[in-house]
Structures are given as C-alpha cells and as structure tokens.
Design a protein around this motif. Structure first.
Motif, PDB file in Angstrom:
ATOM      1  N   ASP A 275       8.443 -19.133   6.785  1.00  0.00           N
ATOM      2  CA  ASP A 275       7.748 -19.293   5.515  1.00  0.00           C
ATOM      3  C   ASP A 275       6.843 -18.087   5.282  1.00  0.00           C
ATOM      4  O   ASP A 275       6.047 -17.720   6.151  1.00  0.00           O
ATOM      5  CB  ASP A 275       6.911 -20.585   5.572  1.00  0.00           C
ATOM      6  N   LEU A 276       6.998 -17.470   4.104  1.00  0.00           N
ATOM      7  CA  LEU A 276       6.179 -16.283   3.817  1.00  0.00           C
ATOM      8  C   LEU A 276       4.715 -16.696   3.711  1.00  0.00           C
ATOM      9  O   LEU A 276       4.399 -17.766   3.194  1.00  0.00           O
ATOM     10  CB  LEU A 276       6.645 -15.619   2.524  1.00  0.00           C
ATOM     11  N   ASP A 277       3.834 -15.831   4.210  1.00  0.00           N
ATOM     12  CA  ASP A 277       2.401 -16.145   4.210  1.00  0.00           C
ATOM     13  C   ASP A 277       1.761 -15.778   2.876  1.00  0.00           C
ATOM     14  O   ASP A 277       2.041 -14.704   2.331  1.00  0.00           O
ATOM     15  CB  ASP A 277       1.701 -15.367   5.332  1.00  0.00           C
ATOM     16  N   TYR A 278       0.920 -16.649   2.414  1.00  0.00           N
ATOM     17  CA  TYR A 278       0.134 -16.412   1.184  1.00  0.00           C
ATOM     18  C   TYR A 278       1.014 -15.878   0.056  1.00  0.00           C
ATOM     19  O   TYR A 278       0.614 -14.958  -0.660  1.00  0.00           O
ATOM     20  CB  TYR A 278      -0.997 -15.425   1.462  1.00  0.00           C
ATOM     21  N   PHE A 279       2.186 -16.447  -0.086  1.00  0.00           N
ATOM     22  CA  PHE A 279       3.100 -15.914  -1.085  1.00  0.00           C
ATOM     23  C   PHE A 279       2.602 -16.168  -2.507  1.00  0.00           C
ATOM     24  O   PHE A 279       2.894 -15.413  -3.435  1.00  0.00           O
ATOM     25  CB  PHE A 279       4.496 -16.504  -0.879  1.00  0.00           C
TER      26      PHE A 279
ATOM     27  N   GLU B 276       9.849 -20.302  -1.018  1.00  0.00           N
ATOM     28  CA  GLU B 276       9.633 -19.108  -0.183  1.00  0.00           C
ATOM     29  C   GLU B 276       9.772 -19.496   1.285  1.00  0.00           C
ATOM     30  O   GLU B 276       9.180 -18.894   2.166  1.00  0.00           O
ATOM     31  CB  GLU B 276       8.272 -18.458  -0.459  1.00  0.00           C
TER      32      GLU B 276
ATOM     33  N   LYS C 264       0.922 -21.680  11.016  1.00  0.00           N
ATOM     34  CA  LYS C 264       0.044 -21.419   9.859  1.00  0.00           C
ATOM     35  C   LYS C 264      -1.407 -21.669  10.274  1.00  0.00           C
ATOM     36  O   LYS C 264      -2.299 -20.900   9.954  1.00  0.00           O
ATOM     37  CB  LYS C 264       0.413 -22.347   8.699  1.00  0.00           C
TER      38      LYS C 264
END
Ligand code: GH3
Ligand code: MG
Length: 534
Positions: free
Chosen positions: A273-277, A316, A384
């Motif tokens: 999962d992309l961070d702070y997308f 995402e 996360k």
C-alpha cells in the motif's frame, strides 16, 4: 480394499479434526493429547504401525491434564508429518504436479475428460510437445472435480463416458466456464445433427467428430487457447496500471490455494500500500496520482519474477502472489522493489520533485484464503503503525514485535520542531524502534488518528500555541487517555513557577524551559521513557 477404506476413513476423520483446529486457531495441550491417543489406537488397529509409533512418540512429550494453549500455526510441521502417513495415489499426485507446474509457469493447461485412453494420451503427448500441459480424467466425476479444483484453460469432453454423459457435465460447468472464457469442445464418434445442436445450445464452443485428425486438432487447440488468453487478459487487467485486476487476483488466489492444499507447496501473499497517497493527490492532483500508480506498477512488474503474480487490489493497494516462496524470501523481493522505488524522483511540470514509499504486509498461505488475507492485512497495518516505508511478516502472536516509542512533537514553531525531529530521528537504540511525528498545534494533533492502545508515546508539548493552549491539550490527554503509556513533557517559555506547578498538577511528567539545547531534551527523554519499558 477394506483396509484402504479404513485408511480413507481415518484420514477423513483426521482432516475434520484439523479443520476444526484451523477455525479455532488455538487448541489446548489436552486436546492434542486426546487426538493423538485416538489416532494411535485406530492407526494401530488398522495396520498403520508407523503412524501408531509416531503418535506414541509425540504423546510422551504431552500431558492429558495440561490446559496450555498451543497456536495451531505452530503445528504446521506436525500436521504435515501426520498427513504424510496417508500417501495420495500416484495419479492424483502427478496430475496436481502438472497443474501446479502449468500455473507456476503461467502456461496453459487443458482438461480432457475422455475414457478413450489411447486418444487422450496421444493428444497429451502432442500438446505437451507444444508447451501445453494436459490433465486427463477418465470419467465424468473425476473430470468435474478437476474442473473445479484446477481451473483449466480449456476443456475437451467426450459425450460417452463410463459414469455419465458429456451433456451432464456441460450442464454443470458451462456457466462457470463462460464467465471465465474457458472454451469447451465436444468430441464424439456420434456427430449427429441432434448432438451438435444440443451441444451448442448448452454452451459448447466447438463440436469435433472422432476420429480426430491430429494435424488439424493441434493448431485448433492452440488457436483456442490463444484466443482465451487474449480475452482473459483484457478482462482481467487493470487498465490504468497493467497489473491484474481484483477478479484475476481472486482467481489466481483460489487456484494457488487449491494446488497448495493438495501438493503442500507453499506460496506467499504480499499486500502493498502506497504511503500517504492521499497527499500526493491533494498536492499534485489526480492525474499525477495516476501516473505514480502506473510507474509503481511498472516497477513491480519489471522487478518480480515471471512466475510471480501482481495485482491492483484496490485504489492504491496492490498484491503479489509468490509461488514456492517462503516469507523471508518474499521480503528480499519487496526490499529490492523498495530500493528501486526510493531512487525514482517523480517530476512533473510546475511541481517540486517528490518521492513515494510503500508499506507491505506478508503472510504465507497456511489454513485458507480468508486467513491468509487477514494476516497479510494485519501485517500491513502493523507496518503502517510502525511508521510506514517498511515490510512486516505476519507473526501469530505478535505481542512480541520490537517495542516502539512514538516521539510526538507538538509546537507551532517550525524551527523547534525541525531541531527536535532531527535529534530524535537519528536515535537508533537496539531495544526499540523510534518513530517521530510532528504537529503544528494541539488541535491538529488531537484531531489526528494518533493513538493506538498498545503503543508508547513520548509527547513534547509546547505550552503556548494558537488555537489551543498546551495546558488544555495536556488536560485533554490526561482525561481521555490512559497515562501508563503516555509521557508528557511541557516545552515552555514560562518561567513563572505557578505555571509550572499547574502543568505538573495537570499531569505533565516533566517540563523543559525554552530556549533549550536539543541534546538536553534528548537526555531527559531517554530518562523519562525508561518508565514506559519497565
Ligand atoms: P496510508 O499511508 O495510511 O496508506 O495513507 P494514504 O493516504 O495512502 O491512504 P488513504 O486510504 O487515506 O488514501 C488513499 C487515497 O488513494 C485516497 C484515494 O483518493 C486515492 N486513490 C484511490 N484510487 C486512486 C486512483 O485510481 N487514482 C488516484 N489518483 N488516486 C486514487
Ligand atoms: Mg495508502
């Protein structure tokens, strides 16, 4: 024969017991003891001396009266050994190995349901020379079973089978075959008009009269497989990223699971999962966000092995299915991807260049799909929580993951925040991981999603801030949250003694008078946080 029947019954009873364990996730030592006791007696009475001996040796280490809790996951090897006392028939093993191979190689395989062994084996040999794996079922019942468990890319069915007729099979599989674009071809010595009409009406794609001309039949099959592949790819690929879509994920996941249950070969699921997308979208707009998703996917597609599967799981969020890969090897691949991504600077006209990171959760398939998915999800959540840009492998009783200290800096002065943040970010003690977060004011902090009950916090709180005074934030914290995992130190310019007394009475653990040297704060924090890790 009777002997074999008894073995089948015992194996079934054992599998039923394992299933109930999987659901419970934990069993007591006493339950394990009693199970082994029954297995020992029964296996001995039906002539399975090896198994009886193994059970007896296990029993020696267990107690009938112990209530000790055993996680079912820790019994993986034991379950594997127990199952090995019931060898599968050779034919089933070979078939499943073929199918597993085809799935892993991403090649096609077809299912032939025909009791004409000569015809079926001739086709098998010829097709396999052309890179197509073939699985043969000599009766309808077996054919249906293999259709559901192995999900072939094409099915060839003879109308006349020993136990049922081809139309009965068609009636059962045609709906599912259609939704997966799996072509079904009928073959028969009786190519009467009635048979052909009925076959087409019921969903067959082709009808081929026997005897078959191999010179035509082989290119015909290859043509159909290619056609299926093209349609399937366009229907199961995510348009934006080129990764497999959710539907393909579901399919591949269940296919790998059923092969793994039979062959006991392992595979690992990774959710990325992309961070702070959301921030990427907010700052640079959705088209830029889309471009990031595309670049990330291309990077993964180019880095993974050909035998690995990659999917867009949600917005995402992405997933990898890695056949024959234990979690520690999966991590090597993920870290390789992370390393490559960290070197990609995203540049778009009229925006400052930026980088993106991702978090990943890893779980090895063991019990069933649902559990594996939930475990990978939990591990992702942990990644996360641990501060993102990292990979976590699911651990059954993960109370023992490395302890964390969250250093929270709440100050409206950017320089103070930066100074402290730099100081704490370079702190790398062995016994715990440090995560630093900054907030420009108390309101933003309290409204954020900052708190997790089993985490530890060191909060450095400015006394005077806009919107909400530090003391108000402190009082709120002490009223709403437990204080055993939260240490608060006020950063205050107030030298006024009554203010300091007020802060301490309101629940501050310490106060530091501004201006301060960051190293002084650091030394105090080290001392104060000892109480969190007693
Ligand atoms: P976290 O580190 O906790 O994962 O934070 P996050 O911001 O990445 O996660 P969150 O779930 O809050 O936000 C995900 C965002 O992804 C929200 C959604 O608008 C965006 N998104 C989902 N699908 C697409 C897409 O196809 N294109 C673009 N540009 N954005 C998308
Ligand atoms: Mg995200």
């Amino acid at each position: 024969m009777a002997r074999n029947d008894n073995r089948v019954l015992l194996s079934k009873r054992m599998e039923d017991e394992f299933s109930s364990w999987f659901e419970q996730k934990h069993i007591t030592e006493q339950e394990l003891y009693r199970f082994l006791h029954t297995m020992k007696d029964t296996s001995s009475s039906i002539g399975m001396a090896d198994m009886a001996e193994f059970c007896a040796s296990q029993l020696e280490t267990l107690s009938d009266s112990s209530e000790t809790i055993i996680p079912v996951r820790s019994l993986k090897k034991f379950i594997y050994l127990m199952r090995n006392f019931f060898p599968k028939d050779i034919e089933a093993k070979t078939i499943e190995k073929d199918a597993a191979l085809a799935i892993e190689e991403g090649s096609s395989f077809i299912l032939i349901i025909d009791d004409d062994v000569e015809f079926a084996s001739f086709i098998k040999e010829t097709l396999e020379e052309n890179g197509v794996q073939v699985v043969i079922a000599l009766n309808g019942k077996r054919g249906l079973e293999l259709f559901y468990t192995l999900q072939p890319n094409m099915v060839i069915v003879d109308i006349n089978l020993p136990d049922m007729n081809g139309f009965d099979i068609l009636a059962q599989i045609s709906d599912l075959a259609r939704t997966r674009y799996v072509p079904i071809a009928f073959v028969s010595l009786d190519s009467s008009k009635e048979n052909q009409i009925r076959a087409f009406e019921m969903g067959a794609m082709d009808f081929i009269a026997k005897p078959i001309d191999a010179a035509i039949f082989i290119p015909y099959i290859l043509n159909r497989l290619q056609h299926k592949k093209t349609i399937w790819q366009s229907a199961s690929t995510d348009e934006l990223t080129g990764a497999g879509n959710r539907r393909q994920f579901n399919d591949a996941f269940s296919q790998l699971s059923s092969v793994s249950e039979r062959t006991r070969r392992t595979f690992t699921l990774v959710i990325l999962d992309l961070d702070y997308f959301k921030k990427v979208n907010d700052r640079y707009g959705h088209p830029v966000g889309d471009e990031v998703l595309r670049s990330f996917s291309q990077l993964v597609i180019n880095t993974k092995r050909d035998t690995d599967y990659f999917f867009r799981y949600g917005g995402e969020e992405f997933a990898l299915l890695l056949p024959d890969t234990p979690p520690d090897r999966a991590v090597i691949l993920i870290e390789h991807i992370r390393q490559k991504l960290s070197k990609i600077m995203f540049t778009f006209p009229s925006f400052e260049p930026f980088y993106v990171t991702f978090s990943a959760g890893v779980s090895e398939f063991f019990v069933n799909q649902e559990t594996t998915l939930s475990e990978a999800d939990q591990a992702l959540y942990q990644a996360k929580r641990n501060g993102r840009n990292q990979t976590v492998i699911y651990q059954p009783d993960s109370g023992n993951v490395k302890r964390h200290l969250n250093v929270v800096i709440i100050d409206d002065d950017v320089l103070t925040r930066k100074m402290l943040s730099d100081q704490f970010s370079s702190w790398k003690p062995n016994e715990m991981d440090i995560f630093v977060r900054e907030y420009p004011d108390g309101m933003t902090f309290l409204e954020s999603d900052w708190y997790e009950p089993n985490e530890n916090y060191m909060i450095l709180l400015d006394g005077i801030m806009p919107k909400m005074d530090g003391i108000e934030v402190l009082m709120h914290l002490r009223k709403r949250y437990p204080d055993d995992n939260i240490v608060v130190s006020m950063l205050t310019a107030r030298t006024n003694e009554s203010d300091i007394i007020w802060a301490l009475k309101s629940g501050a653990d310490d106060y530091i008078v501004k201006p301060f040297h960051p190293q002084e704060v650091f030394a105090r924090v080290q001392r104060l946080t000892k109480r969190l890790f007693k």
